[in-house]
Design a protein around this motif. Structure first.
Motif, short mmCIF file in Angstrom:
data_model
loop_
_atom_site.label_atom_id
_atom_site.label_comp_id
_atom_site.label_asym_id
_atom_site.label_seq_id
_atom_site.Cartn_x
_atom_site.Cartn_y
_atom_site.Cartn_z
N SER A 156 1.85 6.97 -6.65
CA SER A 156 0.83 7.99 -6.93
C SER A 156 1.36 9.38 -6.63
O SER A 156 1.05 10.34 -7.35
CB SER A 156 -0.42 7.71 -6.09
N ALA A 188 -4.25 1.09 -0.34
CA ALA A 188 -4.17 2.25 0.57
C ALA A 188 -5.00 2.05 1.84
O ALA A 188 -4.52 2.35 2.94
CB ALA A 188 -4.59 3.52 -0.16
N THR A 192 -4.76 1.36 -6.02
CA THR A 192 -4.20 1.99 -4.81
C THR A 192 -5.27 2.31 -3.79
O THR A 192 -5.22 1.84 -2.65
CB THR A 192 -3.44 3.28 -5.19
N TYR A 193 -6.25 3.13 -4.19
CA TYR A 193 -7.22 3.64 -3.23
C TYR A 193 -8.39 2.68 -2.99
O TYR A 193 -9.13 2.85 -2.01
CB TYR A 193 -7.72 5.01 -3.68
N PHE A 237 2.42 1.73 -3.51
CA PHE A 237 1.50 2.32 -4.49
C PHE A 237 1.21 3.79 -4.18
O PHE A 237 1.05 4.60 -5.10
CB PHE A 237 0.20 1.51 -4.55
N LEU A 238 1.14 4.14 -2.90
CA LEU A 238 0.92 5.54 -2.54
C LEU A 238 2.10 6.42 -2.96
O LEU A 238 1.90 7.55 -3.42
CB LEU A 238 0.69 5.65 -1.03
N GLY A 255 0.82 -1.21 0.00
CA GLY A 255 0.00 0.00 0.00
C GLY A 255 0.85 1.25 0.00
O GLY A 255 0.59 2.20 -0.75
#
Length: 382
Positions: free
Chosen positions: A65, A271, A266-267, A61-62, A58
């Motif tokens: 982003s 996340a 991601t979200y 990926f954050l 997580g």
């Protein structure tokens, strides 16, 4: 099946509370952290190793982003303002922590100051209408730089702690880090100058969005692996991959294809697990000293940030300052790394962790109050 069950419970409850917090006017990730705090008392038999791996994905990926939010040119331009502000903030936070460590200067102050100097990119994005497009890049730049510097500082501190007096390997690691990051940015410059059109044409020939995403993930994981191997946190490689794949280089259509899939992954999945995991591992202590610590830290940092970015009246300046002084969830991770590695005491870990969470709430609340007053003034005028 056991781990799938835990993942389902965490994502479902985290997204539920995220929706509640969004309706209250706060960023959803605060609800996800709160969900983790609540679930920590319930999911006592959870397989922690597997969940920690998913939480690290997580964060990976954050950071990707975050890299996609800015271009290298914007980071370079905004860095002229944000790097001096970050240095000033770090020094001030370092000095304020000294009375709370008994007047002793050491690793506690170094790591705590890194935690307390971070800004939260989600808070910055939520308050962006007060910033204006030009300043938004500056605020995001500060958030990104502070997060990377926080990770760098804690890892350097751990190396000094593990090899006291032997500085040659540490200096070699710093040199390797600089060459790696400089090389990546130079490659980005060369591609942007000579091979930009060729890259865009190649990506246009790909028939599916998944193919673009797959190639990007190969690049991201490769840079993450190299980052980890040379002694940096693996997420910095993910951030650099996002920084490389900006819209100016990929073209608008390919950039939108990539960000659409990445945002969903991601979200929608990773996340919420990361934020909930930070809540599950949240440790603090409640006492007058802890509250005094937070009030001192937040007041000084808010004033410093507001004065540094003042423009267009006190209300906008205050909100901009709150965005810069919004601390960040990554501070919880840095605190955990420092505590486990022995460079951050349990007392300072607890106080810095609580300050990080309360700082996020405080900055979001400042934004809400100013927004509410602005709306009232606008309605009276109309």
């Amino acid at each position: 099946m056991e781990i799938i069950g835990y993942v389902f419970i965490i994502i479902a409850f985290a997204r539920l509370l995220a929706e509640v917090f969004e309706r209250l006017g706060y960023p959803g990730f605060l609800g996800e952290i709160t969900a983790g705090m609540i679930l920590s008392a319930v999911l006592v038999g959870m397989p922690r190793d597997q969940m920690e791996l998913l939480a690290e994905l997580g964060l990976f990926f954050l950071m990707i982003s975050a890299g996609l939010e800015v271009t290298p040119e914007e980071l370079h331009y905004a860095g002229r303002k944000t790097v001096p502000l970050y240095v000033a903030t770090y020094i001030v936070m370092f000095l304020i922590t000294i009375p709370f460590t008994g007047g002793v200067v050491g690793f506690d102050n170094i790591v705590s100051a890194a935690i307390l100097s971070i800004a939260s990119a989600p808070i910055v994005l939520r308050l962006k209408r007060f910033f204006g497009e030009g300043f938004l890049h500056v605020a995001l730049s500060y958030a990104v730089i502070s997060e990377i510097m926080g990770l760098f500082i804690v890892y350097m501190t751990v190396r000094f702690h593990e090899s006291p007096g032997d500085y040659a390997p540490i200096l070699l690691d710093i040199l390797k880090d600089a060459i790696f990051i400089g090389g990546i940015l130079y490659v980005n410059y060369l591609i942007g100058i000579k091979h930009k059109v060729m890259l865009i044409r190649f990506l246009r020939r790909l028939k599916s969005d998944e193919a673009v995403f797959g190639l990007f993930m190969v690049l991201s994981t490769s840079l993450a692996f190299i980052s980890e191997e040379i002694g940096m946190h693996f997420t910095i490689g993910g951030f650099l991959a996002g920084l490389l794949m900006h819209s100016d280089l990929l073209g608008t259509k390919q950039y939108e294809r990539l960000t659409t899939i990445l945002s969903g992954v991601t979200y929608g999945i990773f996340a919420p697990i990361f934020f909930a995991w930070r809540g599950l591992n949240f440790e603090t202590e409640l006492s007058f000293v802890v509250i005094e610590f937070f009030v001192a830290i937040y007041t000084v940092r808010l004033l410093l940030s507001t004065l540094a970015v003042r423009k267009d009246g006190p209300s906008k300046s205050l909100v901009r300052g709150a965005g810069i002084a919004s601390f960040g969830v990554l501070g919880l991770l840095i605190g955990e790394i420092g505590f486990v590695s022995g460079v951050l005491s349990e007392h300072m870990y607890a106080m810095s962790s609580l300050a990080s969470v309360l700082g996020i709430f405080a900055s979001a609340t400042v934004g809400r109050i100013v927004n509410h007053r602005s709306s009232k003034k606008a309605s009276k005028v109309s």
